[in-house]
Scaffold this active site. Structure first.
Site, short mmCIF file in Angstrom:
data_model
loop_
_atom_site.label_atom_id
_atom_site.label_comp_id
_atom_site.label_asym_id
_atom_site.label_seq_id
_atom_site.Cartn_x
_atom_site.Cartn_y
_atom_site.Cartn_z
N ALA A 245 47.74 48.74 39.77
CA ALA A 245 46.52 47.85 40.38
C ALA A 245 46.96 46.59 40.64
O ALA A 245 47.82 45.75 40.00
CB ALA A 245 45.86 47.70 40.54
N HIS A 246 45.93 45.65 42.02
CA HIS A 246 46.32 44.26 42.05
C HIS A 246 45.87 43.44 40.63
O HIS A 246 45.00 43.62 40.17
CB HIS A 246 45.21 43.74 42.84
N ASN A 247 46.92 42.55 40.57
CA ASN A 247 46.53 41.78 39.67
C ASN A 247 46.94 41.34 38.13
O ASN A 247 46.30 41.17 37.47
CB ASN A 247 44.75 41.00 39.70
#
Length: 351
Positions: A245-247
């Site tokens: 997922a993001h980051n």
């Protein structure tokens, strides 16, 4: 493609010990790599796991890659080295017949006018390379790939067919990305609008940055960052069908097996090993040198290196049903234990 046993010994840095009773010699021709059970004359087998030692005596291989402590059990010529599995890997590379990702630049590829192409770049049929992209020397792009605006791909990186790389992604050198993977897609970012749980999409403004010597399996997804970047550091290996997922930040040389899921803004340290079907919660930190066995669920920070498990191994159905029934009675049993403790405490106070 054939090699002599002497050439193979040199290539994998093994000591060649010929069996006097065998017909093989240093000049014997080798054309394949096989398991102990299925090897034939002209094949090299390997013994890296003692689980398969029973197959050694009957092997028909011309030679076996084997460790020094197993040498006396080997009935054929031996390629002796401390790490037979590494010998297998080196020989597999030598005998590899995998075709090129692409050969030259196909006439049907669509390449923007301002794309910067290094030397010896190969681009397959129907690939699309958008404006601002930089492809360094010896990059190979497979058929049907999409490379979004302002993306940069480093020297000798290979992309197999039908991979989608979104805009502003940075990929390092000597990476290998398998078919149907998506890199730089939107992270799962939405703001609740009202009590009816309608959602307002949050644009994902970060990038994905992938280091050098990273390998990514088929149909894996790596989301771009919401504000800062999703980062996959040097030497990471990712299996098929992983969701990142993001980051998320994954440290150097960490390995993750298939179907694992990592939620947003989690940081994973260096040299970790994550087995299949592991779920890792978001916004947590995992230190270096951790091992998570299959189906583990990680819900909080891990601050000490070690081996962690939480998956439930399969048991016969009747046994599982009994265990499940007992679990459902835990709250009742806990209340009874507390009542007994209170009675004992009162009795002790009276005495």
């Amino acid at each position: 493609m054939t090699y002599t046993l002497a050439e193979i010994a040199k290539h994998i840095n093994a000591e060649l010990i010929l069996n006097n009773d065998a017909i093989s010699s240093a000049d014997s021709t080798i054309n394949s790599l096989a398991t102990l059970a299925n090897a034939k004359s002209g094949s090299v087998a390997f013994l890296a796991n003692k689980k398969y030692i029973s197959q050694l005596n009957d092997t028909q291989a011309s030679a076996v890659i084997i460790s020094p402590d197993m040498l006396e059990l080997c009935p054929v010529s031996a390629l002796v080295m401390d790490n037979p599995y590494m010998g297998y890997a080196l020989l597999a590379n030598l005998l590899d017949t995998t075709p090129k990702v692409a050969d030259g630049i196909h006439v049907s590829a669509i390449i923007a006018d301002d794309v910067i192409l290094g030397e010896n770049v190969s681009i397959g049929a129907n690939a699309v390379i958008e404006s601002g992209v930089t492809l360094a020397d010896n990059v190979s792009i497979g058929a049907g790939c999409f490379i979004g605006k302002n993306t940069s791909i480093g020297n000798a990186t290979r992309l197999w067919a039908n991979i989608s790389i979104y805009h502003d992604v940075i990929i390092g050198e000597d990476c290998l990305i398998q078919a149907n993977t998506v890199i730089g897609s939107d992270g799962f970012g939405y703001a609740p609008v009202n009590a009816q749980y309608k959602w307002h999409k949050i644009p994902q403004l970060g990038r994905v940055i992938i280091g050098n010597r990273v390998e990514i399996g088929a149909s894996t997804t790596i989301d771009r960052g919401a504000l800062e970047d999703t980062q996959i550091k040097d030497g990471v290996i990712l299996d098929n069908q992983i969701q990142i997922a993001h980051n998320v930040i994954i440290g150097e040389n960490t390995a993750i097996a298939g179907c694992s899921v990592i939620a947003g803004s989690t940081i994973i340290g260096k040299n970790c090993t994550i087995a299949g079907l592991v779920g890792i919660n978001g916004h947590i930190n995992i230190t270096d040198n951790c091992v998570f066995t299959g189906m583990s669920m990680i819900t909080k920070d891990i601050t000490r290196a070690g081996v962690y498990s939480s998956g439930m191994p399969a048991v016969p159905n009747k046994e599982w049903n009994k265990t499940n029934a007992r679990v459902k009675r835990l709250e009742q049993l806990t209340k009874r234990v507390k009542e007994l403790e209170n009675l004992l405490e009162k009795k002790h106070m009276k005495s």
